[in-house]
Design an enzyme around this catalytic site. Structure first.
Site, PDB file in Angstrom:
ATOM      1  N   SER A 148       0.905  -1.161   0.101  1.00 55.79           N
ATOM      2  CA  SER A 148       0.060   0.107  -0.088  1.00 55.79           C
ATOM      3  C   SER A 148       1.056   1.326   0.179  1.00 55.79           C
ATOM      4  CB  SER A 148      -0.849  -0.057   1.096  1.00 55.79           C
ATOM      5  OG  SER A 148      -1.521   1.219   1.264  1.00 55.79           O
ATOM      6  N   TYR A 162      -1.662  -1.167  10.147  1.00 55.01           N
ATOM      7  CA  TYR A 162      -1.863  -1.394   8.707  1.00 55.01           C
ATOM      8  C   TYR A 162      -0.653  -0.507   7.745  1.00 55.01           C
ATOM      9  CZ  TYR A 162      -3.768  -1.187   3.984  1.00 55.01           C
ATOM     10  OH  TYR A 162      -3.993  -1.429   2.665  1.00 55.01           O
TER      11      TYR A 162
END
Length: 262
Positions: A148, A162
């Site tokens: 990401s 995350y």
């Protein structure tokens, strides 16, 4: 060179393939002639996606909990009972958790790190024999890790575990690529930006056009063709000399030095 992107006849696994980016990638592979296994924990959702994709090609659903080593080993056992080799592994299964730093819980750290960082390492490890059975110097097997842009840039949100897990995926991609290059296994990653999915829906808040114009230099969110096309490139002969890299797929966010105003 006309067959550089051909994937016909290959076998792939896409974890977290029932929805979101995983389903987009799986669809792209299936439509290009790849026999594709998809996994997820939700049996009903997984089977529904597999049923839809089977109208386009061959897709097999395997219910699996990849957040534990036992679940990963059971998943590998199932795949070994059906296949003698594996050409493409897409480590996509993931989770997110948001909470203020002062209140961020251990559960929110462990759950996300286990699925996002630990799982792709051990899924790759347990499926290594199948990948090796497919691999050769001129036709390497492929592992694609889904990272990401949150693992590269400050996300300016409170999804601490995350962001940390995706940064770990990027480094793990480099590390494993170097270690397995002599085994003829190419390992690369994709770092997506904003795609409309369950993980980003709360940010978009039903105002996709306005959000995209404000946050993404190319003024649109990522589409299925964007992520599928990148995965197809990393799975094909066109990328046979590429390993250890992370392709940023974000419409210009990182290149423009971060996000717009939240």
């Amino acid at each position: 060179m006309k067959n550089l992107f051909s994937l016909s006849g290959k076998v792939a696994v896409v974890t977290g393939g029932s929805r979101g980016l995983g389903a987009m990638i799986a669809r792209g592979l299936v439509e290009n002639g790849v026999k594709t296994y998809i996994s997820a924990r939700n049996k009903e959702e997984l089977n529904a996606t597999a049923k839809e994709l089977n109208t386009l090609g061959e897709c097999i659903a395997v219910v699996a909990d990849l957040s534990t080593l036992a679940g990963i080993e059971e998943f590998a056992k199932t795949l070994n009972s059906h296949e003698s080799k594996l050409d493409i592994l897409v480590n996509n299964a993931g989770a997110a958790w948001g909470a203020p730093f002062a209140d961020f819980p251990e559960q929110g750290w462990d759950k996300v790190m286990n699925l996002n960082a630990k799982s792709p390492f051990f899924v790759t490890q347990k499926l290594l024999p199948l990948l090796s059975a497919s691999a050769s110097s001129d036709r390497p097997a492929r592992v694609i890790n889904i990272a990401s842009i949150n693992g590269i840039n400050n996300p300016r949100t409170n999804n601490y575990s995350y962001a940390a897990s995706k940064a770990a995926v990027i480094q793990m991609t480099r590390h494993l690529a170097a270690d397995l290059v002599k085994d003829h296994i190419n390992i690369n990653a994709i770092a997506p930006g904003f795609f409309l999915s369950k993980l980003t829906k709360y940010l978009v808040n039903d105002q996709e056009a306005l959000f995209a114009k404000k946050m993404v230099p190319k003024e649109r969110l990522g589409q299925a063709e964007d992520i599928a096309g990148t995965a197809i490139y990393l799975s094909s002969q066109a990328s046979s000399w590429m390993t250890g890299h992370t392709l940023v797929l974000d419409g210009g966010v990182i290149a423009s030095s971060g996000y717009g105003e939240l």
